[in-house]
Design an enzyme around this catalytic site. Sequence first.
Site, mmCIF file in Angstrom:
data_model
loop_
_atom_site.group_PDB
_atom_site.id
_atom_site.type_symbol
_atom_site.label_atom_id
_atom_site.label_comp_id
_atom_site.label_asym_id
_atom_site.label_seq_id
_atom_site.Cartn_x
_atom_site.Cartn_y
_atom_site.Cartn_z
ATOM 1 N N LEU A 242 -2.030 -4.293 -1.081
ATOM 2 C CA LEU A 242 -0.897 -3.900 -0.260
ATOM 3 C C LEU A 242 -1.312 -2.842 0.758
ATOM 4 O O LEU A 242 -1.891 -1.817 0.398
ATOM 5 C CB LEU A 242 0.227 -3.331 -1.143
ATOM 6 C CG LEU A 242 1.470 -2.825 -0.397
ATOM 7 C CD1 LEU A 242 2.197 -3.961 0.316
ATOM 8 C CD2 LEU A 242 2.431 -2.117 -1.348
ATOM 9 N N GLN A 248 0.719 -1.533 8.753
ATOM 10 C CA GLN A 248 0.396 -2.961 8.840
ATOM 11 C C GLN A 248 0.113 -3.380 10.271
ATOM 12 O O GLN A 248 0.639 -2.795 11.214
ATOM 13 C CB GLN A 248 1.537 -3.793 8.238
ATOM 14 C CG GLN A 248 1.546 -3.729 6.709
ATOM 15 C CD GLN A 248 2.749 -4.403 6.084
ATOM 16 O OE1 GLN A 248 3.527 -5.066 6.759
ATOM 17 N NE2 GLN A 248 2.918 -4.231 4.786
ATOM 18 N N GLY A 249 -0.738 -4.408 10.414
ATOM 19 C CA GLY A 249 -1.053 -4.937 11.739
ATOM 20 C C GLY A 249 -2.089 -4.131 12.493
ATOM 21 O O GLY A 249 -2.312 -4.346 13.678
ATOM 22 N N GLY A 251 -5.333 -3.672 11.145
ATOM 23 C CA GLY A 251 -6.676 -4.087 10.738
ATOM 24 C C GLY A 251 -7.185 -3.465 9.442
ATOM 25 O O GLY A 251 -8.339 -3.647 9.078
ATOM 26 N N HIS A 252 -6.307 -2.742 8.716
ATOM 27 C CA HIS A 252 -6.759 -2.076 7.485
ATOM 28 C C HIS A 252 -7.045 -3.069 6.357
ATOM 29 O O HIS A 252 -7.945 -2.852 5.552
ATOM 30 C CB HIS A 252 -5.723 -1.053 7.016
ATOM 31 C CG HIS A 252 -5.435 -0.001 8.037
ATOM 32 N ND1 HIS A 252 -6.374 0.940 8.412
ATOM 33 C CD2 HIS A 252 -4.328 0.238 8.801
ATOM 34 C CE1 HIS A 252 -5.844 1.722 9.345
ATOM 35 N NE2 HIS A 252 -4.619 1.311 9.603
ATOM 36 N N GLY A 253 -6.276 -4.155 6.313
ATOM 37 C CA GLY A 253 -6.491 -5.158 5.268
ATOM 38 C C GLY A 253 -7.892 -5.747 5.355
ATOM 39 O O GLY A 253 -8.591 -5.895 4.346
ATOM 40 N N ALA A 254 -8.325 -6.059 6.581
ATOM 41 C CA ALA A 254 -9.670 -6.630 6.786
ATOM 42 C C ALA A 254 -10.746 -5.606 6.419
ATOM 43 O O ALA A 254 -11.743 -5.947 5.770
ATOM 44 C CB ALA A 254 -9.834 -7.074 8.239
ATOM 45 N N GLU A 276 -6.281 -13.840 -7.344
ATOM 46 C CA GLU A 276 -5.239 -14.377 -8.216
ATOM 47 C C GLU A 276 -4.036 -14.773 -7.368
ATOM 48 O O GLU A 276 -3.463 -13.931 -6.683
ATOM 49 C CB GLU A 276 -4.847 -13.268 -9.206
ATOM 50 C CG GLU A 276 -3.745 -13.618 -10.168
ATOM 51 C CD GLU A 276 -3.307 -12.382 -10.966
ATOM 52 O OE1 GLU A 276 -2.120 -12.270 -11.246
ATOM 53 O OE2 GLU A 276 -4.173 -11.539 -11.281
#
Length: 419
Positions: A242, A248-249, A251-254, A276
């Site tokens: 999360l 969000q948007g 680039g932190h997820g990448a 999962e």
Amino acid sequence: QIGHLLTRKPFFSGLTAMEKKLAEYKCNTNEAIQLKLVRFPEDLEDENTTFNPEYSHQVFGDDEVAFGYKGLKILLYYIAGNLSTLFRIEYTSKVNEKFDCVEADDVESKIREIIPPGFCTNTDDFVSLLEKEVNFKPFGMLLHTYSIHNEEAGEDITYQIYKADMTCPGFREYHERLQTFLMWFIETASFIDVDDERWNYFLVFEKYNKDGATLFATVGYMTVYNYYVYPDKTRPRVSQMLILPPFQGEGHGAQLLETVHRYYMSSPTVLDITAEDPSENYVKLRDFVLVKLCQDLLCFSPVKLMQGFSQEMVTEAQQKLKINKQHTRRVYEILRLRATNMGDAEQSRSYRLDVKRRLIGPYKKKQRELAKMRRCLRPEEMTNQLNQIDLNLQREQLEESFQQLVSDYRRVLERLAQA
């Protein structure tokens, strides 16, 4: 009989009027719940720092409604770094103040079920905790530092990713506060068993300045479970991921997923990394990160891509980057699309056939199952089964799947070109 009907009519109309009045006491909990990540006291009054849940069904039921209040506000404010919590309920009126024998939902106990004890209930206590936030430092071991240019601030902002575990002082309590966000932003969230030592935790923090000091704000996190693979390997499986909505948007997820991959890549005991029950967004993110990691491997050179999917790709991606065969196949298809001139009829046809051969797998499996049924079922039972597998429909579905895939792949390639 007539008299009986006449006496009943006003009763029914009275009931609907009552229902209308009671309906005014229904509140959408996704709107009522107001979340904040607070850095400065003035954030408390600033509506721009407020955000709302995407989901609240796990706490308030499938309708995502709380009954019994007008103007309901469920305030859940968190100090940006250590996530100390202010929890307060406000409303303009409550149903049992106006109607006897009608009970309002116990909103407070529902929220208390998911937030850990020790929260503040008044603003003054919360603000005094905010003053101590300067002492908060990230947990665990620093893995990666990166910066992103912020247009609004007109400067580069620095972020750091840490790996933590339950032996870090204060981390268990911090994680209890952090995981409450899952309930509002992941549709099928559940809390994990933190006493199981096979969990790894990866955390993203932003560094920011306040009165000349450097402070840290929580940006997001990921939990990974290390499954045992006989005889002496592990298969890390991403469980929860999360990035909090204000971040969000960007680039932190990448950054987080790539950092986690690189962390496990260096371990000789890791076989490959899985996830999962991944969401669509997670799959798109993973496509981008894995293609970025794989594009420089020799086995994915344009010449080799045009020769088709190979065992060399599977072996190299698994050994060097801990990517499993299924994910390597997607990486191959994305990189081959980049190397293919789709305006060239021959190249385009070759690519389409190559991808469709993989996509047709499930249909072929269904046909093998049908062949088995033919041997066991009576003719009239067979027609029902056969109707489900019309060949023209199959072709249409296959073409639709192919077009959707190519459109997803193009988005990955566009993002890669900008990276």
